[in-house]
Design a protein around this motif. Structure first.
Motif, PDB file in Angstrom:
ATOM      1  N   VAL A  16       0.839  -1.198   0.000  1.00  0.00           N
ATOM      2  CA  VAL A  16       0.000   0.000   0.000  1.00  0.00           C
ATOM      3  C   VAL A  16       0.877   1.252   0.000  1.00  0.00           C
ATOM      4  N   GLN A  17       1.951   1.251   0.769  1.00  0.00           N
ATOM      5  CA  GLN A  17       2.871   2.390   0.777  1.00  0.00           C
ATOM      6  C   GLN A  17       3.429   2.629  -0.620  1.00  0.00           C
ATOM      7  N   GLU A  18       3.800   1.555  -1.316  1.00  0.00           N
ATOM      8  CA  GLU A  18       4.336   1.689  -2.670  1.00  0.00           C
ATOM      9  C   GLU A  18       3.290   2.257  -3.625  1.00  0.00           C
ATOM     10  N   ILE A  19       2.033   1.877  -3.450  1.00  0.00           N
ATOM     11  CA  ILE A  19       0.956   2.397  -4.297  1.00  0.00           C
ATOM     12  C   ILE A  19       0.775   3.892  -4.063  1.00  0.00           C
ATOM     13  N   ILE A  20       0.717   4.307  -2.786  1.00  0.00           N
ATOM     14  CA  ILE A  20       0.482   5.733  -2.531  1.00  0.00           C
ATOM     15  C   ILE A  20       1.678   6.592  -2.927  1.00  0.00           C
ATOM     16  N   GLU A  21       2.880   6.021  -2.910  1.00  0.00           N
ATOM     17  CA  GLU A  21       4.057   6.775  -3.357  1.00  0.00           C
ATOM     18  C   GLU A  21       3.905   7.178  -4.822  1.00  0.00           C
ATOM     19  N   GLN A  22       3.213   6.370  -5.601  1.00  0.00           N
ATOM     20  CA  GLN A  22       3.049   6.657  -7.025  1.00  0.00           C
ATOM     21  C   GLN A  22       2.104   7.825  -7.299  1.00  0.00           C
ATOM     22  N   VAL A  23       1.314   8.221  -6.288  1.00  0.00           N
ATOM     23  CA  VAL A  23       0.421   9.378  -6.451  1.00  0.00           C
ATOM     24  C   VAL A  23       0.814  10.534  -5.530  1.00  0.00           C
ATOM     25  N   ARG A  24       1.965  10.438  -4.905  1.00  0.00           N
ATOM     26  CA  ARG A  24       2.416  11.462  -3.952  1.00  0.00           C
ATOM     27  C   ARG A  24       2.454  12.856  -4.576  1.00  0.00           C
ATOM     28  N   LYS A  67      -8.144   8.311  -2.044  1.00  0.00           N
ATOM     29  CA  LYS A  67      -8.747   7.209  -2.792  1.00  0.00           C
ATOM     30  C   LYS A  67      -7.924   7.028  -4.054  1.00  0.00           C
ATOM     31  N   VAL A  68      -7.425   5.812  -4.226  1.00  0.00           N
ATOM     32  CA  VAL A  68      -6.554   5.505  -5.349  1.00  0.00           C
ATOM     33  C   VAL A  68      -7.122   4.301  -6.092  1.00  0.00           C
ATOM     34  N   TYR A  69      -7.165   4.403  -7.407  1.00  0.00           N
ATOM     35  CA  TYR A  69      -7.586   3.285  -8.246  1.00  0.00           C
ATOM     36  C   TYR A  69      -6.350   2.700  -8.915  1.00  0.00           C
ATOM     37  N   TYR A  74      -2.598  -5.847 -16.891  1.00  0.00           N
ATOM     38  CA  TYR A  74      -2.456  -5.913 -18.346  1.00  0.00           C
ATOM     39  C   TYR A  74      -2.616  -4.547 -19.016  1.00  0.00           C
ATOM     40  N   THR A  75      -3.209  -3.574 -18.324  1.00  0.00           N
ATOM     41  CA  THR A  75      -3.394  -2.245 -18.913  1.00  0.00           C
ATOM     42  C   THR A  75      -2.109  -1.429 -18.922  1.00  0.00           C
ATOM     43  N   HIS A  76      -1.154  -1.819 -18.064  1.00  0.00           N
ATOM     44  CA  HIS A  76       0.122  -1.098 -17.941  1.00  0.00           C
ATOM     45  C   HIS A  76      -0.085   0.367 -17.562  1.00  0.00           C
ATOM     46  N   GLN A  77      -1.185   0.664 -16.863  1.00  0.00           N
ATOM     47  CA  GLN A  77      -1.491   2.022 -16.416  1.00  0.00           C
ATOM     48  C   GLN A  77      -1.092   2.183 -14.951  1.00  0.00           C
ATOM     49  N   PRO A  78      -0.614   3.359 -14.560  1.00  0.00           N
ATOM     50  CA  PRO A  78      -0.224   3.594 -13.165  1.00  0.00           C
ATOM     51  C   PRO A  78      -1.454   3.832 -12.283  1.00  0.00           C
ATOM     52  N   PRO A  79      -1.269   3.760 -10.970  1.00  0.00           N
ATOM     53  CA  PRO A  79      -2.354   4.108 -10.051  1.00  0.00           C
ATOM     54  C   PRO A  79      -2.818   5.541 -10.290  1.00  0.00           C
ATOM     55  N   GLN A  80      -4.110   5.787 -10.023  1.00  0.00           N
ATOM     56  CA  GLN A  80      -4.693   7.099 -10.260  1.00  0.00           C
ATOM     57  C   GLN A  80      -5.343   7.617  -8.977  1.00  0.00           C
ATOM     58  N   LEU A  81      -4.994   8.834  -8.588  1.00  0.00           N
ATOM     59  CA  LEU A  81      -5.639   9.471  -7.442  1.00  0.00           C
ATOM     60  C   LEU A  81      -7.047   9.871  -7.847  1.00  0.00           C
TER      61      LEU A  81
END
Length: 95
Positions: A16-24, A67-69, A74-81
């Motif tokens: 989860v920390q790694e996911i939220i870092e991508q939208v920091r 809230k992060v999606y 397979y979409t190769h899309q990053p997490p989205q805030l």
């Protein structure tokens, strides 16, 4: 838990920390300085990807709820805030 609903809140993990870092940077762009930015707890919901509602400690007694999606791999899309709520404290439940 109901089908399609959110799991109960639980302690944040390294994943989860790694996911939220991508939208920091996006969070900082909305609220300014994010200070410590440490995932505290989270809830998740599996959809066509995964929704995460995360309580994030930013400094002192200040928290934000984000809230992060995370799209399917397979979409190769990053997490989205999707949303950022300020003015939260540790005792505020995440929804």
């Amino acid at each position: 838990m109901m089908v399609g609903g959110f799991h109960a809140a639980q302690a944040a993990t390294q994943e989860v920390q790694e996911i939220i870092e991508q939208v920091r940077d996006t969070v900082a762009g909305q609220i300014g300085d994010v200070g410590e930015y440490i995932a505290h707890s989270f809830r998740s919901q599996v959809v066509a990807g995964t929704n995460y509602n995360v309580k994030v400690h930013i400094s002192g007694d200040q928290y934000v709820h984000i809230k992060v999606y995370v799209p399917l791999p397979y979409t190769h899309q990053p997490p989205q805030l999707k949303e950022c709520e300020t003015g939260k404290v540790e005792s505020d439940p995440i929804h």
